[in-house]
Design a protein around this motif. Sequence first.
Motif, PDB file in Angstrom:
ATOM      1  N   THR A  81       0.833  -1.200   0.000  1.00  0.00           N
ATOM      2  CA  THR A  81       0.000   0.000   0.000  1.00  0.00           C
ATOM      3  C   THR A  81       0.867   1.248   0.000  1.00  0.00           C
ATOM      4  N   GLN A  82       0.216   2.342  -0.252  1.00  0.00           N
ATOM      5  CA  GLN A  82       0.906   3.624  -0.220  1.00  0.00           C
ATOM      6  C   GLN A  82      -0.059   4.657   0.351  1.00  0.00           C
ATOM      7  N   THR A 136       1.937  -5.293  -9.308  1.00  0.00           N
ATOM      8  CA  THR A 136       1.666  -4.009  -9.972  1.00  0.00           C
ATOM      9  C   THR A 136       1.124  -3.035  -8.910  1.00  0.00           C
ATOM     10  N   SER A 137       0.126  -2.257  -9.256  1.00  0.00           N
ATOM     11  CA  SER A 137      -0.255  -1.089  -8.438  1.00  0.00           C
ATOM     12  C   SER A 137      -0.340  -1.307  -6.923  1.00  0.00           C
ATOM     13  N   PRO A 138       0.244  -0.386  -6.170  1.00  0.00           N
ATOM     14  CA  PRO A 138      -0.029  -0.398  -4.727  1.00  0.00           C
ATOM     15  C   PRO A 138      -1.470   0.026  -4.458  1.00  0.00           C
ATOM     16  N   ILE A 139      -1.967  -0.337  -3.299  1.00  0.00           N
ATOM     17  CA  ILE A 139      -3.288   0.122  -2.849  1.00  0.00           C
ATOM     18  C   ILE A 139      -3.071   1.505  -2.236  1.00  0.00           C
ATOM     19  N   VAL A 140      -3.784   2.483  -2.754  1.00  0.00           N
ATOM     20  CA  VAL A 140      -3.587   3.854  -2.274  1.00  0.00           C
ATOM     21  C   VAL A 140      -4.670   4.210  -1.263  1.00  0.00           C
ATOM     22  N   TRP A 141      -4.279   4.827  -0.209  1.00  0.00           N
ATOM     23  CA  TRP A 141      -5.251   5.242   0.805  1.00  0.00           C
ATOM     24  C   TRP A 141      -4.695   6.453   1.533  1.00  0.00           C
ATOM     25  N   GLY A 142      -5.513   7.081   2.339  1.00  0.00           N
ATOM     26  CA  GLY A 142      -5.011   8.234   3.076  1.00  0.00           C
ATOM     27  C   GLY A 142      -6.124   9.090   3.621  1.00  0.00           C
ATOM     28  N   GLU A 143      -5.715  10.190   4.201  1.00  0.00           N
ATOM     29  CA  GLU A 143      -6.646  11.051   4.940  1.00  0.00           C
ATOM     30  C   GLU A 143      -5.933  12.378   5.145  1.00  0.00           C
TER      31      GLU A 143
END
Length: 561
Positions: A341-342, A381-388
Amino acid sequence: MSRTFLLVGATPPPLTSRRAWKALAEHHRVIGALHLRQLFADDARRGERLNAEAAGWYLDYSKNRINDETLRLLLALGDSSGLRERIDAMFRGDPVNTTEQRAALHTALRAPAGTQLRVAGIDVIAEVQTVLGRMAAFADALRGGQWLGYTGKRIRNIVNIGIGGSDLGPAMAYKALRHYSQRELHFRFVSNLDATALVEATRGLDAAETLFIVCSKTFTTLETLTNGHAARTWCVAQLGDERAVARHFAAVSTNAEGVARFGIAPAQMFGFWDWVGGRYSVDSAIGLSLMIAIGPEQFRAMLAGFHAMDTHFHSAPFGRNLPVLLGLLAVWYTNFFNAQTQAVLPYDQYLQRLPAYLQQLTMESNGKQVTLAGMRVNYATSPIVWGEAGTNGQHSFYQLLHQGTALVPCDFIGFCQGLHPQALEGSQSDDPHNLLMANFFAQTEALAFGKTAAQVRAEGTADKLVPHRVLEGNRPSNTLLAQQLTPGALGALVALYEHSVFTQGVIWNIDSFDQWGVELGKALANQTAAELASVHAPALEHDSSTNTLMRRYQRLRQESP
Ligand SMILES: O=P(O)(O)OC[C@H]1O[C@H](O)[C@H](O)[C@@H](O)[C@@H]1O
């Protein structure tokens, strides 16, 4: 690399068999064992060296688990992937979306008027500018109160109906640039198929003062057409006349026929082109509601910010190229540290929807399992993107960032000047922005350097609590800093991530511009909807789980709660 080579989607040698890849795997064994404390101790000027700047954004990438050799090898990996050629092909309008044989020309949406770019004999920039001009006239008429509703009242409410790229872009950017918006106009965004979304968005609104903008690239999307028709019915019921639709609906689409069938006249339709992907469309006519909010001039300032980053991406050497550096670092953590993830952590309340926006941009683009040639990839492939938005995240999930077992590379995004030097008018307190940014800097420092057992003990901590209070550190982050959140800064930031995502897609040799994975769910939902609507209990031919769930649903929806 020849053009034909790119067009047919032929590939460079398989990624994991290339020299640069193998060298990186080998190099990871060395660098993976080093602590950021060590890397900083070994090079007193590391923080002054490992940064790059473009289009008003300063990127500090020194708090990454890399050294000069890592960068050299990552850049070699980019070269071995044909990155330069692929960037040129994208800007030129080649069909880089190979599975749909389409260009991905979002960069043309923000190229200055007069730029020469012909694709299939069409002057693309001239078409873009014509639509921008029509959007500006419409936006000005609404902002100035000249555009009146069917009963002669001024429009005060704008409801954007769209989903995916036709919602996330305008909704994110409207929230991001709210400071610059005309406050007498009220904006709402409806995307979800759940009727609650439209019911709540229209609650209390006077249809006579409300404009709906129905946004859909295809104009076939179930959610948008369902909400659009419901809004139409609501509007006609309130105003008592079908003819009201002409003054209360506009559409943004590539599908003129679909728009006409819906009953929106060509004069209120704003077009774009199949070479604009949904998740790359905020700066096309899909941004109409945003333009109405901030005005054509600020919208053009945003486009100029996009363009400044485009130019940088197209021309800057890769070692100083912000999108390339961000993209290569994402590959480094995804493929060599197995980071899944990122986190994206904007320290600005106005950027609260940026993580959601970047989820679509990143995960719909690079959540792919086969190469351009259709071979199963043997790497992540793609990281899982998350955030706040910061500092909210600090009081919820940052614990895991600091002491959890997963490695989560973080992007911290902040500004030197806040848009509100005083929390509330007349308040005498210090600039609240300093407090926010103190947290911003503190977090990247704490993540990188942590706190050793010796430091914890020196604070007088009881022995048995020491392990609980140790922060290992060595948690990587990028820091992105701009002077102030302006339309131009937002445009440049979005373009930075667009091109970082493209860079990653090139390395992984995947098609970053298609999204076949969303189709099956849509097809099954259509079939299921027919079954749910049927008055006779149809023979269900799904799997035993789905059959049982549907029968339970059918039964309970007929019983009173
Ligand atoms: O703009 P539309 O054609 O209505 O599409 C809306 C969205 O739906 C699709 O399912 C895609 O996954 C998205 O990429 C797209 O942005």
